[in-house]
Design an enzyme around this catalytic site. Structure first.
Site, short mmCIF file in Angstrom:
data_model
loop_
_atom_site.label_atom_id
_atom_site.label_comp_id
_atom_site.label_asym_id
_atom_site.label_seq_id
_atom_site.Cartn_x
_atom_site.Cartn_y
_atom_site.Cartn_z
N LYS A 189 1.59 3.77 -2.12
CA LYS A 189 3.28 3.97 -2.02
C LYS A 189 3.68 2.73 -2.74
CE LYS A 189 6.56 3.26 1.87
NZ LYS A 189 7.80 3.21 1.26
N TYR B 80 0.41 0.37 0.90
CA TYR B 80 1.83 0.23 0.92
C TYR B 80 2.08 -1.23 0.15
CZ TYR B 80 6.77 0.12 2.55
OH TYR B 80 8.36 -0.04 2.74
N THR C 32 6.57 0.72 -3.84
CA THR C 32 7.68 0.36 -3.47
C THR C 32 8.16 -0.84 -4.29
OG1 THR C 32 7.91 1.18 -1.30
CG2 THR C 32 9.69 -0.27 -1.74
N GLY D 197 8.30 4.60 -4.12
CA GLY D 197 8.95 4.08 -2.73
C GLY D 197 10.36 3.66 -2.76
N ASP E 19 13.84 5.06 -3.48
CA ASP E 19 14.59 6.28 -3.65
C ASP E 19 15.47 6.43 -4.83
OD1 ASP E 19 13.63 6.26 -1.20
OD2 ASP E 19 15.27 6.70 -0.13
#
Ligand code: MN9
Length: 294
Positions: free
Chosen positions: A164, A136, A166, A188, A190
Site C-alpha cells: 500500500k 503499508y 501512500t 495510497g 486518492d
C-alpha cells in the site's frame, strides 16, 4: 488458487456514537453500503479507522463485525500494525482466526528501530499468524520509507503480496514493482490514483473511496481501456473534493460525507477537531458540484 488482491478498497472509518463508543450497527450498514457500490475489498483498521486511537479490544471487535457482515462477498484486509510486535501479532492471529484474507501493517513507530528490527517485526507478524501481508508504507506518518534502501529486501519475501503505497514518489513505486514482479501495488493517496496506475499500481486503498467508490472504479476502467483523458477528467473531480476535505481535516470530513450518504459515523476521537459549520458547508457543496450527492 491464490487470491487476486488488485482492485478498489475503501479504508473504512470507525463509526462512533456521541459518547465515543463504537457504533456497531452503523459499521454493519457501512460494510453493506461499500459492497453495494462495487468495491473489490475492504481495508479495516487503518489510518482512516483511527486505529492508533482505538484499544486492542475495539480493533478486534471491528475486524469481527466487518468479516462477519461481509461474509466472503469481498476480500478483507485487516491492518494489525501497532507500536510493537506482541500486540500486532495478537491482532494478526485474531484476523486469521476470523477469516481475513490478509493482514497489513505500518512499520513499528515511535522508537527509532533499525532496519533489521523492522524486518523482524514484519517476519514475526507473517510467520506467527501464518498470513499473507500488505506492507503499508506511509512515510509522512511513520517517518520510515519502506521503498528506499536495504529495507526493500522485505518485498522479496513470498508472503508479502502487496504494497500500500501512500506516498507520491511514483518512481519508487515503479522500481519496487519492477524488481518484484509478483508484488501488487495498491495506491495510497486518492489524489494520486491515476499517477499510481500509470506507474504499475493495480488498485488503491483510500479514505475517500468510502463515499465515492464509483469515481475510482471509473478512473481504473478508463485507464485500463486506454481512455487517459477521461481518467484524468475524473481524477480532477476527485482532487477538487480531496483538496477541500484535506483542508477541513480528512478523517472527520470522510465521516461527514458518510453521514450525507446516510450512514452516521459520528466524529473522530480527540485530538482530531470536528468540522466547523463552515467546513461542513464546503464539503457538502463540493460533493454536490461533483455529483457525489444530490
Ligand atoms: O488510506 C488515506 N491515507 C491517509 C489512505 O489518510 C493518510 C488516503 O486515502 C488519504 O486520506 C487521502 C487524502 O490525502 O488520499
Amino acid at each position: 488458487m491464490s487470491i487476486d488482491f488488485s482492485g478498489i478498497y475503501p479504508a473504512l472509518p470507525t463509526p462512533m456514537k456521541a459518547g465515543g463508543e463504537i457504533n456497531l450497527e452503523a459499521l454493519k450498514k457501512l460494510v453493506d453500503f461499500e459492497i453495494d457500490q462495487g468495491v473489490n475489498g475492504l481495508y479495516v483498521g487503518g489510518s482512516t479507522a483511527e486505529s492508533f486511537l482505538l484499544t486492542e479490544d475495539e480493533r478486534k471487535k471491528i475486524a469481527e463485525i466487518v468479516l462477519n457482515q461481509s461474509a466472503g462477498r469481498v476480500k478483507v484486509i485487516v491492518h494489525t500494525g501497532c507500536g510493537g510486535t506482541d500486540a500486532a501479532v495478537r491482532l494478526s492471529k485474531h484476523a486469521k482466526e476470523n477469516g481475513a484474507d490478509a493482514i497489513s501493517s505500518v512499520p513499528p513507530i515511535y522508537f527509532k528501530y533499525t532496519t533489521e528490527e523492522i524486518i523482524a517485526y514484519y517476519l514475526d507478524l507473517m510467520e506467527l499468524s501464518d498470513m499473507p501481508l500488505v506492507v503499508y508504507n506511509i512515510p509522512a506518518f511513520t517517518g520510515i520509507n519502506m521503498t528506499q534502501g536495504p529495507i526493500k529486501e522485505l518485498f522479496k519475501h513470498p508472503r508479502v503480496l502487496a504494497l500500500k503505497h501512500t506516498n507520491t514518489n511514483m518512481y519508487e513505486l515503479e522500481r519496487v514493482l519492477s524488481h518484484n514482479p509478483s508484488l501488487i501495488g495498491l495506491n495510497g493517496y486518492d489524489e494520486a490514483f491515476l499517477s499510481g496506475l500509470s506507474m504499475g499500481a493495480k488498485g488503491m486503498i483510500g479514505s475517500t473511496v468510502n463515499f465515492m467508490a464509483p469515481k475510482f472504479i471509473a478512473i481504473k476502467k478508463a485507464f485500463e481501456s486506454g481512455q487517459n483523458l477521461e481518467a484524468f477528467r475524473i481524477q480532477g473531480q476527485v482532487n477538487e473534493i480531496v483538496e477541500t476535505m484535506v483542508e477541513a481535516g480528512v478523517f472527520n470530513a470522510v465521516k461527514y460525507a458518510m453521514k450525507l450518504q446516510g450512514i452516521d459515523c459520528g466524529i473522530c476521537r480527540g485530538p482530531f477537531k470536528p468540522l466547523t459549520d463552515h467546513d461542513k458547508k464546503r464539503v457538502k457543496d463540493v460533493l454536490q458540484k461533483n455529483l457525489v450527492i444530490a
